[in-house]
Design an enzyme around this catalytic site. Structure first.
Site, PDB file in Angstrom:
ATOM      1  N   LYS A   1     -33.227  20.653   8.543  1.00 17.31           N
ATOM      2  CA  LYS A   1     -34.217  19.347   8.467  1.00 17.31           C
ATOM      3  C   LYS A   1     -34.855  19.523  10.131  1.00 17.31           C
ATOM      4  CE  LYS A   1     -37.517  15.931   7.884  1.00 17.31           C
ATOM      5  NZ  LYS A   1     -37.514  15.196   9.001  1.00 17.31           N
TER       6      LYS A   1
ATOM      7  N   HIS B   1     -37.043  22.504  10.540  1.00 19.66           N
ATOM      8  CA  HIS B   1     -38.109  22.591   9.967  1.00 19.66           C
ATOM      9  C   HIS B   1     -38.762  22.131  10.594  1.00 19.66           C
ATOM     10  CE1 HIS B   1     -40.841  19.739   8.072  1.00 19.66           C
ATOM     11  NE2 HIS B   1     -40.635  20.903   6.725  1.00 19.66           N
ATOM     12  N   ASN B   2     -38.535  20.886  11.443  1.00 21.54           N
ATOM     13  CA  ASN B   2     -39.699  19.890  12.344  1.00 21.54           C
ATOM     14  C   ASN B   2     -40.140  21.282  13.497  1.00 21.54           C
ATOM     15  OD1 ASN B   2     -39.495  17.863  10.251  1.00 21.54           O
ATOM     16  ND2 ASN B   2     -39.087  16.725  12.272  1.00 21.54           N
TER      17      ASN B   2
ATOM     18  N   GLU C   1     -42.616  23.150  12.023  1.00 22.50           N
ATOM     19  CA  GLU C   1     -44.203  22.848  11.516  1.00 22.50           C
ATOM     20  C   GLU C   1     -44.407  22.751  13.231  1.00 22.50           C
ATOM     21  OE1 GLU C   1     -42.837  19.093   9.599  1.00 22.50           O
ATOM     22  OE2 GLU C   1     -44.307  18.375  11.088  1.00 22.50           O
TER      23      GLU C   1
ATOM     24  N   MET D   1     -41.499   4.436   4.374  1.00 21.21           N
ATOM     25  CA  MET D   1     -39.853   6.117   3.003  1.00 21.21           C
ATOM     26  C   MET D   1     -39.548   4.748   2.252  1.00 21.21           C
ATOM     27  SD  MET D   1     -41.088   8.366   4.770  1.00 21.21           S
ATOM     28  CE  MET D   1     -40.016   9.408   4.187  1.00 21.21           C
TER      29      MET D   1
ATOM     30  N   SER E   1     -38.926  15.884   4.007  1.00 15.64           N
ATOM     31  CA  SER E   1     -39.329  15.733   4.420  1.00 15.64           C
ATOM     32  C   SER E   1     -40.767  15.400   4.138  1.00 15.64           C
ATOM     33  CB  SER E   1     -39.462  16.596   4.320  1.00 15.64           C
ATOM     34  OG  SER E   1     -40.671  17.661   5.163  1.00 15.64           O
TER      35      SER E   1
END
Ligand code: NBP
Length: 479
Positions: free
Chosen positions: A182, A185-186, A189, A13, A128
């Site tokens: 975040k 968000h996951n 998902e 990353m 992300s």
């Protein structure tokens, strides 16, 4: 050649993020990694990039312009704390430390508080999009102070994904707000993926189509209101043939879903906040259920219905599944935004929900056209208490609900698990209900624990003397 931004941690990353930063006009990037080899590999592989390699924290700090700004991309948890401590030693008041890893938002709140006391700014930023996003443009969700956003904003805007001309980054809110968003968000998902998996399973069992044929269905869905990255890659995965066996790849992959914990965080946090994110919870639990082969083994002979799924008109059935998926997806996003709204209230963040939906339109895993509709809903009514009550979604749910009910009934009748489809429908009907059996729960609680209840016809708090003469008395409110 003083650098205007630094990156600490040059694994997958970090090195991709550093390359992304260096590729943007005007950026010179200081890079540091605990073990020297990763730094050498990165600079050797990309001689064209504007990197300033450093081999100690002192050298790293000296190579940065003031106020310094550095993004940490190391393993979440203790490694992140170790790097923060080292940077605090060599940075000065006014400098900025950004944690771009997947930190739990409560850790970010703790770290921000501790670092702030030194006069240094600390920003927890959710990033992300995985490896590819880090390199070509992620969706970025930074928290932290307004002061740090002044320096950081232009740099993050320069590397973020772009959706309809707008960079996918916004200052989400103070301290842990970015990592909180975040996390949700996951969670969304997880729900999105589970819903797609249930849709695939129903179509396969209901129509007998092959994975490659179902890939075509998903590819077609991707042209309409379900258009999204996850639908697109679903078609790719279903179309893949295993080279070793010639079978569809999906048929040779072990059916036990892994998880790294962000779904569980989303659900745990929602439970503490009292927010019913049932779609995300079912998606997380469905992965857990799949990953207990010993329990599944001993349960294989449990009785099920005589008849499997019977479908007369495959096309009509597939259209029903599509609508059920769309309706359930609206529920999952509505629940996720409800969690963000509740988190903002609990932790005193000012979060623009419309802006959050916009920065998810590109760069991240849940990217989709659909997010524009959420942005529209919050633009029309910023304080919207339930996202799915926005006119656009009411229309869509009205159009879908018949199909949704048929699919949930069919799945239950045929013994096919569809936990995310059915829990989403229950949530929807729960919200709609004029009266809920919660009244009976209150009666039971009052019976065994004198927990009291309120009445629909007058103010006050009441208790029935259940073990006495069963008259009602006014009581202290004990919930
Ligand atoms: P890893 O999570 O595998 O971490 C490896 C890096 O951490 C290496 O640079 C390593 O240095 C460094 N590190 C460790 Br481990 N302990 C350290 C310490 N005590 N002091 C200094 N450095 C230390 O890297 P990654 O997969 O690139 O992920 C980085 C972050 O990004 C993580 O928080 C991860 O959760 C998050 N992430 C996000 C996504 C996404 O889609 N958003 C995807 C993947 C990861 P070394 O080389 O010296 O061992």
């Amino acid at each position: 050649n003083a650098a205007n931004i630094g990156v600490v941690g040059l694994a997958v990353m970090g090195s991709n993020l550093a390359r992304n930063l260096a590729s943007r006009e005007g950026n010179t990037v200081a890079v540091y990694n605990r073990s020297r080899s990763k730094t050498d590999e990165l600079t050797a592989a990309h001689p064209e990039a504007e990197f300033v390699p450093a081999f100690s924290y002192e050298e790293f700090a000296a190579s940065l312009q003031k106020p310094r700004a550095a993004i940490i991309m190391v393993k979440a948890g203790r490694p992140t704390d170790a790097v923060i401590d080292s940077l605090v030693e060599v940075f000065e008041p006014g400098d900025i430390i950004v944690d771009g890893g997947n930190a739990l938002f409560t850790d970010t709140i703790r770290r921000e508080k501790a670092v702030r006391e030194t006069g240094i700014n600390f920003v927890g930023a959710g990033i992300s999009g995985g490896e590819e996003g880090a390199l070509n443009g992620p969706s970025i969700m930074p928290g932290g102070s307004d002061e740090s956003w002044v320096t950081l904003g232009p740099i993050l805007k320069s590397i973020a994904a772009v959706a309809e001309g707008e960079p996918c980054v916004t200052h989400v809110g103070h301290d842990g707000a970015g990592h909180f968003v975040k996390m949700v968000h996951n969670g969304i998902e997880y729900a999105d993926m589970q819903l797609i998996a249930e849709a695939y399973d129903l179509i396969r069992r209901g129509t007998g189509k092959s994975p490659a044929e179902i890939a075509d269905v998903f590819a077609e869905w991707n042209q309409g209101e379900l258009e999204s990255y996850l639908i697109e890659i679903t078609a790719e995965v279903l179309r893949q043939t295993d080279a070793a066996t010639g079978q569809p790849l999906v048929d040779v992959i072990l059916d036990q879903a892994g998880a790294k914990g962000t779904g569980a965080w989303t659900v745990q946090t929602a439970l503490s906040l009292g927010v019913p994110v049932s779609g995300i919870a079912e998606a997380t639990f469905a992965r857990s259920l799949s990953s207990h082969p010993e329990q599944r083994e001993v349960s294989r002979d449990l009785p099920g219905p005589e008849e499997g799924l019977k479908v007369d008109d495959a096309d009509a059935f597939i259209e029903d599944v599509r609508l059920a998926l769309y309706a359930s997806k609206i529920v999952a996003y509505s629940q996720g935004f409800d969690e963000i709204r509740a988190g903002a209230a609990e932790y005193d963040w000012t979060i623009d929900l419309g802006a959050v939906s916009k920065i998810w339109r590109a760069g991240c895993i849940i990217r989709a056209q659909f997010l524009n509709r959420i942005a529209d809903a919050y633009a029309a009514e910023p304080e919207l208490p339930v996202l799915l009550t926005a006119p656009y979604f009411v229309e869509a749910l009205g159009r879908a609900q018949g199909a949704w009910r048929r699919i949930v009934s069919a799945a239950a009748g045929a013994g096919i698990p569809a936990p995310a489809f059915s829990s989403s429908l229950s949530y929807y009907d729960g919200l709609r209900a004029e009266r809920l059996p919660a009244a009976l729960i209150q009666g039971q609680r009052d019976f065994f624990g004198a927990h009291t209840y309120k009445r629909i016809d007058k103010d006050g708090t009441f208790h029935t003397l259940w073990s006495g003469d069963r008259t009602e008395i006014e009581a202290e409110d004990t919930h």
